[in-house]
Design a protein around this motif. Structure first.
Motif, short mmCIF file in Angstrom:
data_model
loop_
_atom_site.label_atom_id
_atom_site.label_comp_id
_atom_site.label_asym_id
_atom_site.label_seq_id
_atom_site.Cartn_x
_atom_site.Cartn_y
_atom_site.Cartn_z
N PRO A 284 4.29 -8.41 -5.41
CA PRO A 284 3.85 -7.91 -6.53
C PRO A 284 2.97 -8.34 -7.77
N ASP A 285 2.61 -9.52 -8.40
CA ASP A 285 1.68 -9.90 -8.81
C ASP A 285 0.26 -9.64 -7.89
N ALA A 286 0.50 -9.98 -7.08
CA ALA A 286 -1.16 -9.87 -6.33
C ALA A 286 -1.00 -7.92 -5.81
N PHE A 287 -0.45 -7.60 -6.06
CA PHE A 287 -0.34 -6.00 -5.64
C PHE A 287 -0.93 -5.51 -6.81
N GLU A 288 -0.06 -5.37 -8.16
CA GLU A 288 -0.30 -5.48 -9.72
C GLU A 288 -1.74 -5.68 -9.82
N GLY A 289 -2.15 -7.09 -9.84
CA GLY A 289 -3.38 -7.01 -9.92
C GLY A 289 -4.95 -6.39 -8.69
N ALA A 290 -4.20 -6.03 -8.05
CA ALA A 290 -5.26 -6.32 -7.03
C ALA A 290 -5.95 -4.29 -7.33
N SER A 291 -6.37 -4.17 -6.74
CA SER A 291 -6.77 -2.59 -7.28
C SER A 291 -5.71 -2.26 -6.26
N THR A 292 -5.84 -0.49 -5.71
CA THR A 292 -4.60 -0.18 -5.26
C THR A 292 -4.93 -0.06 -3.81
N GLU A 293 -6.51 0.15 -3.33
CA GLU A 293 -6.92 0.39 -2.68
C GLU A 293 -6.29 -1.12 -1.59
N VAL A 294 -7.07 -2.05 -1.98
CA VAL A 294 -6.67 -3.92 -1.30
C VAL A 294 -4.95 -3.63 -1.26
N ALA A 295 -3.87 -3.46 -2.24
CA ALA A 295 -3.00 -3.40 -1.87
C ALA A 295 -2.46 -2.58 -1.02
N GLY A 296 -3.57 -2.10 -0.28
CA GLY A 296 -2.78 -1.04 0.61
C GLY A 296 -2.74 -1.44 1.58
N VAL A 300 0.07 -3.19 4.46
CA VAL A 300 0.24 -2.91 6.60
C VAL A 300 -0.03 -3.43 7.28
N ALA A 301 -1.56 -4.18 6.87
CA ALA A 301 -2.70 -4.32 7.82
C ALA A 301 -1.77 -6.16 7.95
N SER A 302 -1.96 -7.23 7.03
CA SER A 302 -1.26 -8.48 7.13
C SER A 302 -0.20 -8.26 7.47
N LYS A 303 1.10 -7.02 7.48
CA LYS A 303 2.36 -7.73 7.93
C LYS A 303 2.28 -7.27 8.93
N GLY A 304 1.81 -6.30 10.04
CA GLY A 304 1.40 -5.86 11.21
C GLY A 304 0.71 -7.27 11.91
N ALA A 305 -0.29 -7.86 11.43
CA ALA A 305 -1.06 -9.11 12.29
C ALA A 305 0.11 -9.90 12.22
N ALA A 306 0.53 -10.10 11.05
CA ALA A 306 2.33 -11.31 11.00
C ALA A 306 3.43 -11.30 12.21
N ILE A 360 3.50 2.79 -10.35
CA ILE A 360 3.05 2.40 -9.52
C ILE A 360 2.51 1.10 -7.92
N LYS A 361 1.68 0.46 -7.94
CA LYS A 361 1.32 0.12 -7.77
C LYS A 361 1.94 -1.31 -7.41
N ARG A 362 3.10 -1.79 -8.58
CA ARG A 362 4.03 -2.32 -8.55
C ARG A 362 5.74 -1.75 -7.79
N MET A 363 5.58 -1.09 -8.01
CA MET A 363 6.56 -0.18 -7.02
C MET A 363 6.16 -0.36 -6.14
N LEU A 364 5.62 0.27 -6.02
CA LEU A 364 4.98 0.24 -3.94
C LEU A 364 5.20 -1.33 -3.63
N ALA A 365 4.64 -2.03 -3.98
CA ALA A 365 4.52 -3.54 -3.96
C ALA A 365 6.07 -4.06 -3.66
N ASN A 420 2.74 4.11 4.70
CA ASN A 420 2.82 3.87 3.26
C ASN A 420 1.40 4.02 2.39
N LEU A 421 0.47 3.63 3.43
CA LEU A 421 -1.56 4.27 3.17
C LEU A 421 -1.20 5.45 2.53
N GLY A 422 -0.88 6.60 3.08
CA GLY A 422 -0.64 7.81 3.05
C GLY A 422 -0.70 8.16 0.87
#
Lengths: 572, 710
Positions: A284-296, A300-306, A360-365, A420-422
């Motif tokens: 949540p901290d990182a997502f709120e601090g990051a821009s929405t695009e980076v959070a998106g 997705v990507a790091s989760k998929g790879a992980a 919205i970003k924190r919620m999506l986080a 999620n990207l949407g």
């Protein structure tokens, strides 16, 4: 043995392994959609990654020689990701068309066994590169990095993706660590990319510290395991493991304790990447601090790879046949349950925490955390199904069931990428217009920007898991695997029940967003949002929304068949 | 090619609906073009499909065109298969319905373009009409019960939207709600019926259930009561949708909607969905004689009650509404006789009724348009000079409704009554039930001279459907201890009496509206003139249909090839209807006398304003009031249903307030509470994050060590 060889012979072998005997002939074959011959070298199979590397270099050059007047960083990035994606698609088609999905020929190793080249890996390559492409296009539309920053930003983005590409092809514990670190370090920088903002820097800093801690724990686990087994190579691990454990029945001794500790420590690393409770704090901290695009991107990507890597590591431990994992079966069975329970806790926590968020970003986080929980359930179910030897003696049946679990996970990931990207994209476009990320400011959007609202509605309903959207099908597949696993241990039914309840919980906060967008009136002093369907932004989110709908209504057949083929590669 | 055409039928109105929805704000008063075009396109395609069916364009006489499969889960030993598919099934029965439906819809759309002129919700109206046309087409073309149910609900939704079209009028929105709620009661039974079908046959596809005589027969042999139950459940849905007793109360109130809607939805098409569904399930109902008897009784009772109520109504549209209920009752009366004469007659009545009732409603709308929205017959009169075209067409419709030779209503109503009489005297029509004795008939089923028992009234049968009928012995069927034949005898006389009442109340309306001295209410203002040609042209076209449809397609056309065009065509779907039916002169005579008597009585009482009606009303005040107040159905429902339900609702509300709200409030506070608990955890201190990571690792390790029981 290596010591019998002289140096030049060794060098010769490495070179041939890398370049191949006839690199250009093979390149032609691959380009024509044919299966590369066995003589081909690693570089050919590594082509998408090489293109990503090349793009990074090009971006650096653009920056260095002040070429960004001529080639903007964005276009270089777009070109690089497109070409890489195309090559990966060709690779995937070649693998799918010319091999029986599970034949041995598909499991080829690259670079003296450090990486593996199979349909599973290439499927994820396509997944990641397509997502990269979409994100690059999104940043182009939202104008996140300005012209000056663009090369830097895309260097980080591509660097992180390169790490993920290594993660999904890993065949060695060293590559696991390398891949994860290569993914993480650029992500730290991307989170802190909004240089002027204190929250952004703080978030990045926390992310770094926490990530470093988790990486340390994981590295410790890896070294314990490697020391115990005497190998870091995946295909050998299961056999060695049984040799090390040795005795039957399983006895609690120092070896086993060390082994379990190393497994848990490695899992902690994954839990960090997947933001599994209670390793989610950075999220949540990182997502709120990051821009929405980076959070998106991160969500997705790091989760998929992980997830891809987690499957590879777990299956390397379990081993391809029961004989190889014989002694550890009960341990893995309970590990599966433990992972599922952890997943249930994570999903519950994510949903409950998302409840009261107004950003919205924190919620999506938090919603991301919840979805990681759902997906982790599939992993747990896979372990349980794979190791239910007591209930299902027939190994083939167990593999089939496990394949279904993995199929569900892959399907879910795919839909999750789109929806999620949407959601993040709509949030980014709204932020660009309203300068606000508060859900309460979203009033009146239905009348002002129906496309954004429509897309958001599709994504939200899909995230909830409502038919006929793709999210429903994905959830359905994961849940049915859980149900199947419940036949072998009651706890899995408990997890399923919690997962079902979670779906209900999640309804509230997702629909709340829609409530504001559709029903609430616009604030008096708010800017009017204008994003028509004909604009690039409008068509972008519209296309994503249509894809989400399509995967649920028509695409499910094809996507699940593909996912099934891909998943079956993992099992003999 | 033909398949593509069939797909186009629903597609045209759907596209029109979508286009109006999107472009409506800019189209405004041009929206109707899309609806008219969509409906006309659908009509053209439907007509070609009809011809295609007639000329055996579909190899097997019918065809199922799968469009979209959402999911298909194969069944296993302990689970039922589930297959959710949208498909179009075209055969002669659906082709008839489609042609009729799209034809009327097109005319109504043209009419409405003038009628709705100047309404602020112009575009919305036409979007809804197109949506309705689409839904109704999909309902008719359904290939499985799930799809049928889906579009059954969709037409209900459209009906709700259009009844409450002028939603700012409290009575209109209340009527919409009433229609919706009353239909829920019927749909509840309908849904249970579909579930039962699914449980019984493992599928909801027509091909596996009602089109599969073998499966039906085996179920009928194994569980005799099950098919009866399914039939009754399905019929419950029909009772709601087709406004039969006791759920008929919503239809008269539905007249709050715009008149074109009343003509299209609440007279010609949607309300006949129930009839269509029961006729569709003929194979099923043929194996359930008790359920059929119930269908007939409900139908006959509804016909009679609605006609009695219609006698005293003063609102022109309400008279027509009750007449619709009554005529729908006739259709069910015919469907329930268990004879193919009755089923063919019911379907034929459905078609002719659609024409003359749509005509009457549109005529009433024309009057209403001219009278400035006034529809109370006491406030106007003698309009025949003022609105000659409306008068002439209305008269044709009324004569058809009254069932006077040779108008269309005569043929269809007469067939139904004849079928009821046939059911009442099965021994006199023995050949009907025993088609095996075809040796006494020639190929065209003309009665043989050899006199095979009572073969005078015989008809040549073909097909297995007859065998199925023969397998059910109807003479032993009893309900409430009364033999079926007795029931049908009663129903026949009730039906004949209803024919008399129908003629009477119809011409009461005609005389009150168009005869006598000319009176125009103040509200009419400058509107008091004949309606524009966009409104009268559809009237004239419908009047032609109402006048000649029966003559052209009914039994009269049998002189050409032994079977009436309509029956011959329908027999492609229901083979039994192709038989030759001798004219039942007794019924013809009786119904003609009844019609003329009704019209004559109405002439005496209402042609000139006289004191006779008032005198009669004073003579038998209870009866008069009973009819005027619609048999107090609304009041009865209010006392016995609405009041208890409201009490229950209040109780629930109280419980909800105290218990559920408390609980929900409590639960809703849990996330907050947990979040509050979790807030110190998510405190932004990295040290704490590290601590929790360590604790969690330890916990995980502990779990692994303990659980395997090492």
């Amino acid at each position: 043995m290596v010591c019998d060889m002289n140096f030049s012979e060794l060098l010769q072998r490495v070179v041939q392994d890398t370049v191949g005997t006839n690199p250009f002939g093979d390149l032609g074959r691959v380009w024509q959609g044919q299966q590369p011959t066995l003589s081909d070298g690693s570089l050919l199979m590594f082509l998408p990654e090489l293109i990503v590397v090349g793009t990074i270099l090009a971006l650096l050059f653009v920056r260095l020689f002040d070429l960004d007047k001529v080639f903007s960083g964005q276009s270089v990035a777009l070109l690089g990701s497109t070409v890489a994606l195309l090559v990966a698609v060709v690779q995937f088609l070649a693998l799918k068309n010319f091999d029986g999905a599970a034949s041995d020929a598909v499991h080829k190793t690259m670079f003296t066994g450090l990486l593996v080249y199979d349909a599973f890996g290439v499927f994820f390559k396509v997944f990641l590169l397509l997502f990269l492409q979409l994100v690059v296009y999104l940043t182009r539309l939202t104008g996140l990095p300005d012209r000056e920053d663009a090369p830097d930003f895309y260097t980080l983005l591509f660097g992180s993706t390169l790490g993920m590409l290594l993660m999904i092809s890993s065949n060695n514990l060293l590559m696991v660590f390398l891949g994860i670190e290569m993914t993480s370090v650029p992500s730290y920088a991307m989170v802190g990319f909004l240089k002027g903002r204190r929250t952004s820097s703080e978030a990045a800093f926390k992310y770094v510290v926490y990530g470093a801690g988790a990486a340390g724990v994981m590295l410790y686990g890896i070294s314990l395991l490697a020391g115990l087994l005497g190998t870091t190579n995946f295909p050998e691990m299961a056999v060695r493991l049984n040799m090390v454990i040795g005795t039957h029945p399983l006895k609690m001794d120092a070896t086993l304790l060390t082994l379990l500790l190393s497994i848990v420590m490695i899992l902690v690393g994954f839990a960090f990447k997947l933001s599994i409770f209670p390793f989610h704090f950075w999220g949540p901290d990182a997502f709120e601090g990051a821009s929405t695009e980076v959070a998106g991107f991160l969500s997705v990507a790091s989760k998929g790879a992980a997830f891809a890597l987690l499957l590879r590591v777990l299956l390397a431990l379990v081993g391809p046949t029961t004989e190889q994992s014989g002694l550890m079966v009960p341990v893995y069975f309970y590990l599966g349950i433990a992972i599922s329970v952890l997943a249930a806790v994570t999903a519950t926590f994510g949903n409950l925490a998302a409840y009261s968020q107004n950003n919205i970003k924190r919620m999506l986080a938090y919603s991301t955390i919840a979805h990681a929980g759902y997906m982790l359930m599939a992993v747990g179910a896979m372990l349980v199904l794979l190791n239910a030897t007591k209930h299902v003696p027939d190994a083939q049946v167990r593999w089939d069931l496990a394949t279904r679990a993995v199929e569900g996970l892959l399907f879910y990931l795919w839909v999750y990428m789109l929806m999620n990207l949407g959601a993040f994209a709509v949030a980014a476009f709204i932020r660009n217009e309203l300068f606000s990320e508060d859900i309460t400011d979203f009033g009146g959007l239905w009348t002002q920007a129906p496309v954004l609202t429509f897309a958001m509605a599709c994504c939200m309903f899909s995230l909830i898991g409502m038919p006929p959207f793709g999210g429903f099908t994905g959830k359905f597949m994961v849940f049915s695997s859980l149900f199947q696993a419940g036949h072998y241990h009651w706890a899995m039914w408990g997890v399923l029940a919690i997962a079902g309840l979670n779906t209900v919980f999640s309804l509230f906060y997702y629909v709340r967003v829609l409530k504001f967008m559709f029903i609430a009136p616009a604030k008096d002093d708010a800017r009017r949002v204008k994003v028509p369907l004909t604009s690039a932004a409008g068509s972008y989110v519209f296309a994503l929304a249509v894809l989400v709908l399509w995967t649920g209504m028509w695409g499910a057949k094809y996507l699940s068949a593909t996912a099934h083929d891909v998943a079956s590669v993992l099992f003999p | 090619m033909l398949e593509l055409l069939v797909i186009l039928i629903p597609l045209c109105p759907l596209l029109a609906c979508l286009a109006i929805t999107v472009l409506g704000p800019s189209l405004k008063e041009n929206s109707h073009w899309l609806t008219v075009l969509g409906n006309a396109g659908a009509f053209t395609c439907a007509l070609v499909a009809l011809i295609g069916v007639a000329t055996n364009g579909f190899p097997e006489g019918s065809q199922t065109i799968p469009l979209y499969q959402w999911m298909s889960i194969p069944g296993s030993s302990n689970t039922m298969a589930l297959d959710i598919t949208i498909a179009l099934h075209i055969d002669s029965m659906s082709a008839i319905m489609l042609t009729m439906l799209t034809f009327v819809a097109t005319l109504v759309a043209i009419y409405a373009s003038s009628y709705m002129h100047g309404d602020p919700g112009y575009a919305r109206f036409f979007a809804c009409v197109s949506l309705f046309t689409f839904s109704m087409i999909m309902l008719v073309l359904s290939a499985n019960f799930l799809q049928l149910f889906m579009f059954w609900e969709a037409v209900g939704l459209c009906s709700y939207l259009l009844i409450g079209f002028w939603y700012e009028k409290p009575s209109a929105s209340a009527a919409g709600m009433k229609a919706f709620l009353v239909n829920r009661v019927g749909d509840f039974g309908f849904a249970i019926g579909i579930f039962l079908l699914w449980r019984t046959f493992g599928s909801v596809d027509y091909v596996d259930t009602i089109f599969n005589p073998a499966a039906l027969a085996s179920v009928a042999a194994k569980y005799p009561g099950l098919l009866e139950t399914i039939c009754l459940c399905l019929f419950t849905g029909a009772i709601g949708k087709s406004a039969q007793f006791p759920l008929h109360v919503w239809l008269p109130d539905a007249m709050e909607g715009p008149t074109p809607v009343s003509a299209l939805i609440h007279a010609a098409t949607m309300v006949t969905a129930g009839v269509y569904m029961v006729a569709r399930c003929t194979n099923l109902y043929m194996l359930a004689p008790h359920a059929q008897l119930v269908v007939s009784i409900i139908g006959g009772l509804t016909a009679l009650i609605a006609a009695l109520i219609g006698l005293t109504q003063t609102d022109l549209k309400r008279v027509l509404a009750y007449s619709t209920v009554s005529q729908l009752g006739y259709m069910f009366l015919g469907l329930g006789t268990g004879t193919f004469l009755g089923i063919g007659g019911a379907m034929f009545h459905l078609v002719t009724h659609a024409f003359f009732k749509a005509l009457l409603f549109l005529g009433a709308g024309s009057v209403m348009h001219a009278m400035g929205g006034v529809i109370d017959m006491r406030q106007f009169g003698g309009l025949r000079k003022l609105m000659p075209k409306t008068y002439a067409t209305f008269l044709v419709g009324s004569l058809a409704l009254a069932g006077l030779f040779p108008l269309s209503g005569f043929w269809s109503k007469d067939t139904i009554l004849a079928s009821v009489r046939m059911a009442a005297h099965p021994e006199a029509h023995k050949a009907d039930a025993h088609p095996a004795t075809t040796d006494g008939h020639d190929a065209h089923g003309k009665p043989a001279e050899s006199g095979h028992g009572a073969a005078d009234h015989g008809k040549a049968g073909h097909g297995d459907a007859h065998a199925a009928v023969a397998s059910v012995d109807r003479t032993k069927v009893k309900l409430f201890g009364i033999a079926a034949t007795t029931w049908y005898e009663i129903l026949f006389w009730a039906g004949s009496f209803t024919a008399f009442l129908t003629a009477f109340y119809t011409f009461r309306a005609v005389f009150m509206t168009f005869h006598g001295e000319e009176r125009i209410p103040e509200e009419a203002g400058h509107h008091a003139h004949e309606s524009p040609s966009a409104m009268t042209t559809p009237l004239i076209i419908l009047a032609l249909g109402a006048a000649f449809l029966g003559l052209a397609l009914g039994h009269m056309s049998a002189i050409f090839n032994g079977t009436g065009f309509f029956d011959g065509f329908l027999s492609k779907t229901i083979p039994g209807t192709a038989g030759h039916h001798d004219a039942d002169w007794f019924v013809i005579g009786l119904s003609t006398v009844a019609a003329i008597a009704g019209i004559g009585l109405a002439w005496m009482m209402y042609a000139e304003r006289s004191g006779v009606p008032a005198a009669i009303a004073q003579a038998v005040p209870p009866l008069y009031r009973l009819s005027l107040n619609k048999f107090y159905f609304d009041e009865l429902y209010y006392i016995f249903l609405v009041v208890p339900v409201v009490c229950l609702a209040q109780l629930s509300r109280f419980i909800d307030w105290i218990g559920v709200d408390g609980l929900v409030g409590f639960i809703s506070r849990i996330p907050g509470a947990i979040a509050k608990l979790a807030r110190p955890i998510q405190n932004g201190l990295v040290q704490f994050y590290a601590l929790s990571m360590m604790l969690a690792t330890a916990m995980l390790l502990w779990a692994l060590l303990v659980r395997p029981g090492l």
